[in-house]
Structure formats: C-alpha cells, structure tokens
Design an enzyme around this catalytic site. Structure first.
Site, PDB file in Angstrom:
ATOM      1  N   SER A 119       0.827  -1.204   0.000  1.00  0.00           N
ATOM      2  CA  SER A 119       0.000   0.000   0.000  1.00  0.00           C
ATOM      3  C   SER A 119       0.862   1.254   0.000  1.00  0.00           C
ATOM      4  CB  SER A 119      -0.871   0.068   1.261  1.00  0.00           C
ATOM      5  OG  SER A 119      -1.683  -1.054   1.366  1.00  0.00           O
ATOM      6  N   HIS A 149      -3.706   1.003  -4.412  1.00  0.00           N
ATOM      7  CA  HIS A 149      -3.117  -0.117  -5.153  1.00  0.00           C
ATOM      8  C   HIS A 149      -3.502   0.045  -6.624  1.00  0.00           C
ATOM      9  CE1 HIS A 149      -1.847  -2.805  -1.807  1.00  0.00           C
ATOM     10  NE2 HIS A 149      -2.738  -2.102  -1.139  1.00  0.00           N
ATOM     11  N   HIS A 196      -5.690  -9.044  -1.500  1.00  0.00           N
ATOM     12  CA  HIS A 196      -5.810  -9.309  -0.061  1.00  0.00           C
ATOM     13  C   HIS A 196      -6.997 -10.219   0.206  1.00  0.00           C
ATOM     14  CE1 HIS A 196      -3.886  -5.340  -0.479  1.00  0.00           C
ATOM     15  NE2 HIS A 196      -3.194  -5.665   0.592  1.00  0.00           N
ATOM     16  N   TYR A 238      -9.134  -9.814   2.489  1.00  0.00           N
ATOM     17  CA  TYR A 238     -10.331  -9.039   2.860  1.00  0.00           C
ATOM     18  C   TYR A 238     -11.105  -8.524   1.649  1.00  0.00           C
ATOM     19  CZ  TYR A 238      -7.172  -5.031   2.260  1.00  0.00           C
ATOM     20  OH  TYR A 238      -6.267  -4.140   1.764  1.00  0.00           O
ATOM     21  N   GLU A 239     -10.503  -8.631   0.456  1.00  0.00           N
ATOM     22  CA  GLU A 239     -11.238  -8.240  -0.746  1.00  0.00           C
ATOM     23  C   GLU A 239     -12.229  -9.330  -1.161  1.00  0.00           C
ATOM     24  OE1 GLU A 239      -8.654  -5.925  -3.737  1.00  0.00           O
ATOM     25  OE2 GLU A 239      -7.203  -6.996  -2.488  1.00  0.00           O
ATOM     26  N   ALA A 279       2.854  -2.221   4.045  1.00  0.00           N
ATOM     27  CA  ALA A 279       2.679  -1.209   5.087  1.00  0.00           C
ATOM     28  C   ALA A 279       2.192  -1.959   6.315  1.00  0.00           C
ATOM     29  CB  ALA A 279       1.649  -0.190   4.638  1.00  0.00           C
ATOM     30  N   MET A 291      -1.885  -7.088   6.931  1.00  0.00           N
ATOM     31  CA  MET A 291      -2.940  -7.918   6.335  1.00  0.00           C
ATOM     32  C   MET A 291      -2.472  -8.610   5.058  1.00  0.00           C
ATOM     33  SD  MET A 291      -5.986  -5.114   6.710  1.00  0.00           S
ATOM     34  CE  MET A 291      -6.158  -4.110   8.214  1.00  0.00           C
ATOM     35  N   SER A 292      -1.163  -8.781   4.892  1.00  0.00           N
ATOM     36  CA  SER A 292      -0.686  -9.326   3.605  1.00  0.00           C
ATOM     37  C   SER A 292       0.602 -10.126   3.773  1.00  0.00           C
ATOM     38  CB  SER A 292      -0.447  -8.169   2.624  1.00  0.00           C
ATOM     39  OG  SER A 292       0.669  -7.400   3.024  1.00  0.00           O
ATOM     40  N   ASN A 331       2.304   3.328  10.955  1.00  0.00           N
ATOM     41  CA  ASN A 331       1.589   3.839  12.135  1.00  0.00           C
ATOM     42  C   ASN A 331       1.911   2.933  13.313  1.00  0.00           C
ATOM     43  OD1 ASN A 331      -0.193   2.054  10.343  1.00  0.00           O
ATOM     44  ND2 ASN A 331      -1.101   1.829  12.356  1.00  0.00           N
ATOM     45  N   HIS A 356      -6.528   4.210   7.155  1.00  0.00           N
ATOM     46  CA  HIS A 356      -5.849   3.922   5.884  1.00  0.00           C
ATOM     47  C   HIS A 356      -5.132   5.155   5.326  1.00  0.00           C
ATOM     48  CE1 HIS A 356      -4.935   1.499   2.432  1.00  0.00           C
ATOM     49  NE2 HIS A 356      -5.619   2.262   1.591  1.00  0.00           N
TER      50      HIS A 356
END
Ligand code: 6GU
Length: 287
Positions: free
Chosen positions: A35, A66, A88, A90-91, A118, A221-222, A245, A259
């Site tokens: 990201s 992306h 991902h 979550y998609e 990220a 998440m990846s 973060n 995000h």
C-alpha cells in the site's frame, strides 16, 4: 470464498505463457509493492505494463492505493517483474487467488521474490517511518486452517509439507541490512517478526497486546500467504515492512488506525524504500 482447489497448474501456465508471449523480458526478480509503495514499479526501465484486468485468470485489485498493474522491465539492468498493487483476503478472494501471481512469478522464471508492505508497529521501539526487515512471521489465519496450500498438493510447484523455519532467506537479510546501513538507513532499520491478520478491520487494543506478547513486532494484512507460496515452489524471499503507524496498545490513547495515515507515511519514506529495494536488486546474485 471459492473452492479450496484454486487456479490449476494449467491455468497458471496459460497465464505465464500469455505474458511471455507479450514481452521479451525474462524476469529473475519478482517484486510485490505494498500500500502506497507502488512508485517502485515506475523505476523499471524499458517497461511493458499489463493492467490486471487484461491478464487472463488474474484477479482485479479493488483497494485505493493499489494501482493494479503488472509491470515488466529492468532495474539496474536486471530483468524484473513488479506487482503494482496486490490482492488481499479481505477483498473476498480465496487465499489461492490472492497468491496466484506468486505462482505466475515462478512460471515466468523468477528466482527471488522481494515483498513490501505497510504495517502497524507493535514493538514500542519502532517509530512511524521505520523499515522492518521481516525475519519471521506469525500466520494467524493459518492457525485456523486458512493457508494458501490448503487443498490437493500440486507437486509441480512443491512438496506437501514445506518447512517455514527457513522462509526468510538469511543471505538476503544480511545483504539488506548491509545495503541499508550503506545507504545511511541504519537508524531506522529493524529486523523483526510480522504478524498477519485477515482484516479489513484493524486490531483491537487487546489483540495488539496479545500479538506483541506472542513475539510480533509489526502487524498487517498481507505478505505471509505470498511468502508461503513462494517458498513452496522454491523461490528465495526477502520481505520488508514500512511502519506506517503505531498500533494502539493502551486504553488511554486517543489514536486510531486509519488507511489515510498508512498511505501518507508510504509517501514519506517511499523514496528510501525504493532505493533500498533497487540496491538489493542490484546486489542480488542470480541463481
Ligand atoms: Cl495498525 N494493522 C494492520 N492490520 N495492517 C496495517 C496496519 C495496522 N498499519 C498498516 N497496515
């Protein structure tokens, strides 16, 4: 999710053959941009770029930040292929579809995979903008059976029960550290453990505390699914996280993950990250 079988070897081959028929580049290095880190793809010379939507059997990218392009080209004279934007869980894709591009890399002839992401910092010593070389991972979805190698094993890619204790290539880690120090990044470069979650909701405070107690330094998440598939088929792996973060670890904090902050920090340190990856590509030995 779709069936647990995922795209077949023949589907993967057809996609790889199609790509190879469209370009003369024969990539040895495959790069996945996280990201806000897609700028890396723009550094490739003699580019040939494919929108994901134009590639047979390829999933589409749906997340802001992306780009959704597969870019072939050379970096420091080395033939590379670069995913500008990844897929991902979550998609809503099956985990096999999320990792399909990694198998395409293999069939294109890639030997070494460099992955960026990220991530949220769990280690209190990590600051926003720091870079963490991933030395190991904790695969939380995997604990519950969500592993990309679930289903019948495809022997043409690899063995049924691959080891993961050697997932992150020690030589590449050493090289990345050395290159990072040479570039003057020593003060913001770490080596740590990446913990993956399914997302898309960010972690609770209790979840962050749990992951940190279990030995994780960063959360995202990846990447982990891609690493597992890359190792299964015998490619060498280097992965790195940009700490965009700090994960919220205490109940007094007013902060919350978002995000936009992730993308902003991506821009802040994108140049350094790009230089680190470019220098790595330059120094990687082909084998
Ligand atoms: Cl704080 N959490 C997760 N799961 N992914 C992230 C993140 C945090 N920061 C960037 N990516």
């Amino acid at each position: 999710p779709e069936s647990t079988t995922g795209p077949s070897f023949e589907d993967c081959s057809a996609t790889a053959e199609w790509l190879l028929s469209q370009t003369d580049i024969r990539p040895l290095v495959g790069i996945v941009c996280g990201s806000g880190l897609g700028g890396l793809a723009e550094m490739l010379k003699d580019q040939k770029a494919f929108k994901y939507s134009n590639i047979p059997n390829f999933p589409q990218s749906t997340v802001h930040g992306h780009a959704g392009m597969l870019v072939f080209g050379t970096l420091k004279g080395k033939p590379c292929v670069c995913m500008q934007g990844r897929f991902h869980l979550y998609e809503g894709y099956s985990i096999q579809k999320v990792t399909l591009p990694i198998r395409i890399f293999k069939l294109l002839g890639v030997k070494t995979v460099l992955l960026t992401n990220a991530a949220g910092g769990l280690n209190p010593d990590y600051k926003v903008g720091d870079i963490m070389l991933i030395k190991d991972h904790i695969n939380i979805p995997g604990f519950a059976g969500n592993n990309p190698l679930t289903g019948p094993n495809e022997e043409r890619f690899g063995i049924r029960f691959p080891s993961m204790s050697d997932a992150y290539d020690k030589e590449l880690l050493q090289l990345a550290k050395a290159v990072g120090v040479e570039l003057g990044y020593g003060d913001f470069l770490h080596e740590g453990v990446y913990c993956v979650l399914g997302g898309p909701s960010f972690e609770t405070i209790a979840e962050c505390r749990m992951m940190h107690k279990l030995g994780a330094d960063a959360v995202g998440m990846s990447t982990v699914h891609e690493v597992i598939v890359a190792r299964h088929c015998g490619m060498r792996v280097l992965a790195l996280s940009l700490i965009t973060n700090q994960a919220v670890m205490n109940y007094d904090s007013q902060k919350k993950a978002n995000h936009e902050e992730v993308l902003e920090t991506g821009q802040l340190r994108a140049e350094q990250l790009e230089r680190l990856v470019t220098s790595m590509v330059d120094r990687i030995e082909d084998h």
